[in-house]
Motif scaffolding. Sequence first.
Motif, short mmCIF file in Angstrom:
data_model
loop_
_atom_site.label_atom_id
_atom_site.label_comp_id
_atom_site.label_asym_id
_atom_site.label_seq_id
_atom_site.Cartn_x
_atom_site.Cartn_y
_atom_site.Cartn_z
N ARG A 169 0.69 -0.91 0.31
CA ARG A 169 0.28 -0.16 -0.23
C ARG A 169 0.74 0.93 -0.03
O ARG A 169 0.69 2.43 -0.71
CB ARG A 169 -0.92 0.50 1.41
N GLY A 170 2.19 1.05 0.41
CA GLY A 170 2.84 2.49 0.91
C GLY A 170 3.73 2.19 2.00
O GLY A 170 3.84 1.24 2.22
N GLY A 171 4.37 3.25 2.15
CA GLY A 171 5.52 2.50 2.72
C GLY A 171 5.45 3.50 4.59
O GLY A 171 4.61 4.09 4.28
N LEU A 172 5.83 2.82 5.39
CA LEU A 172 5.25 3.25 7.01
C LEU A 172 6.84 3.30 7.60
O LEU A 172 7.62 2.54 8.05
CB LEU A 172 3.66 3.07 7.05
N LEU A 173 7.38 4.63 7.81
CA LEU A 173 8.29 4.35 8.68
C LEU A 173 7.64 4.97 10.47
O LEU A 173 6.73 5.94 10.76
CB LEU A 173 9.67 5.60 8.97
N LEU A 174 8.50 3.59 11.52
CA LEU A 174 7.70 4.10 12.94
C LEU A 174 9.25 4.53 13.79
O LEU A 174 10.34 3.35 13.85
CB LEU A 174 7.26 2.70 13.66
N CYS A 175 8.58 5.29 14.79
CA CYS A 175 9.88 5.84 16.20
C CYS A 175 9.68 5.49 17.15
O CYS A 175 8.88 5.91 17.57
CB CYS A 175 10.25 7.04 15.37
N HIS A 176 10.87 4.40 17.42
CA HIS A 176 10.38 4.30 19.04
C HIS A 176 11.24 5.62 20.03
O HIS A 176 11.56 6.46 20.03
CB HIS A 176 11.06 3.14 19.86
N GLY A 177 10.80 5.31 21.18
CA GLY A 177 11.12 6.65 22.54
C GLY A 177 12.28 6.17 22.87
O GLY A 177 13.15 5.08 22.67
N PHE A 178 12.83 6.82 24.20
CA PHE A 178 13.95 7.26 24.25
C PHE A 178 14.17 5.97 25.64
O PHE A 178 13.12 5.73 26.19
CB PHE A 178 13.78 8.30 25.26
N THR A 179 14.96 5.59 25.37
CA THR A 179 15.62 4.24 26.73
C THR A 179 14.56 3.21 26.05
O THR A 179 15.13 2.47 26.54
CB THR A 179 16.03 4.67 27.83
N GLY A 180 13.77 3.01 25.56
CA GLY A 180 12.94 1.98 25.13
C GLY A 180 13.27 1.54 23.91
O GLY A 180 14.98 1.57 23.69
N SER A 181 13.03 0.80 23.04
CA SER A 181 13.26 -0.04 21.96
C SER A 181 12.15 -0.25 20.64
O SER A 181 10.65 0.19 21.45
CB SER A 181 13.86 -2.15 22.67
N PRO A 182 12.05 -0.72 19.61
CA PRO A 182 11.06 -1.43 18.30
C PRO A 182 9.88 -2.16 19.33
O PRO A 182 8.90 -2.19 18.79
CB PRO A 182 12.17 -2.20 17.43
N GLN A 183 10.35 -3.23 20.06
CA GLN A 183 9.05 -3.84 21.03
C GLN A 183 7.47 -3.18 21.56
O GLN A 183 6.92 -3.32 21.41
CB GLN A 183 9.73 -4.34 22.20
N SER A 184 8.34 -1.10 21.83
CA SER A 184 6.96 -0.61 22.28
C SER A 184 6.15 -0.90 21.01
O SER A 184 5.16 -0.06 21.64
CB SER A 184 7.67 0.49 22.58
N LEU A 185 6.31 -0.17 20.15
CA LEU A 185 5.99 -0.25 18.64
C LEU A 185 5.34 -1.71 17.78
O LEU A 185 5.21 -1.46 16.57
CB LEU A 185 6.27 0.91 17.93
N ARG A 186 6.20 -2.99 18.11
CA ARG A 186 6.46 -4.10 17.16
C ARG A 186 4.29 -3.82 17.28
O ARG A 186 4.16 -4.67 15.23
CB ARG A 186 6.93 -5.18 18.07
N PRO A 187 3.77 -3.71 17.70
CA PRO A 187 2.19 -4.85 17.68
C PRO A 187 1.47 -2.93 16.46
O PRO A 187 0.88 -3.57 15.44
CB PRO A 187 1.50 -4.35 19.26
N TRP A 188 2.01 -2.36 16.98
CA TRP A 188 1.21 -1.34 15.82
C TRP A 188 2.29 -1.75 14.68
O TRP A 188 1.24 -1.56 13.23
CB TRP A 188 1.94 -0.01 16.20
#
Length: 258
Positions: free
Chosen positions: A19-38
Amino acid sequence: MAFSELSRPWSARGHSNPRGGLLLCHGFTGSPQSLRPWAEDHADRGWAVELPLLPGHATTWQDLTTYRWRDWYEQVRAAAIDLSDEFGPIAVGGLSMGGALTLALGEDPELRGRIAALVAVNPGMTLTPVAGIAELLAPVVPTVAGIGSDVALDGVTEEAYDRTPLRAVGQLRRLFRRTRRGLGDVTAPLLLATSSQDHTVPPSDSDLVAAGVSGSVERLALPRSYHLAPLDHDAQRLFEASARFLEQHVPRRSGDAR
């Protein structure tokens, strides 16, 4: 803490007709795990998703002190350019510091036309006054308590550092200040999602964003979640709103008639 595979960079680029490209950016001291469900939700909807690991994260807090805010920004900027080279105008989303990075990308004049839509979840814009001297205090007090796992949903834990290095807090402050000053340069449509109870970033930071950007703003309330909304009670509400918003604002590639 120990970091699992979920904290590694994640990519979904295998769609035959994305459909297109989506870039996701995680937070400070965190990791991609916090956005993995999204990320996984939108990949299942057909988006080509990139979820990078920011420099100094998911290793040790000592590692985080060796990087500056520009290192985090250049990481996501390079990913945005790579995605837009392949898919045309893309979407960018982020949580907390990742929300600030999302807005900073929207401010970048060299990315104008490459970013069609932004989604910021509990974006950070301010810090307590002591952050102004964090780097001065760092040689004496290297770390303070960690900020991870602000989640209302029982049994959910964020993979994040147990300690927050003050030297890195100083860099976070610089990122927030720089992004806050440039909000007027954000012209892409913005979905701004805000938790009513947030023990990490004050909800008033979202109000600063809404008042400061020049483009259209759609507000989304997250009444049942704390800071880490993509892992919390309102996760599906967020994902549905994000998918609808991106479908509305991100143009399809020519030749994609779906």
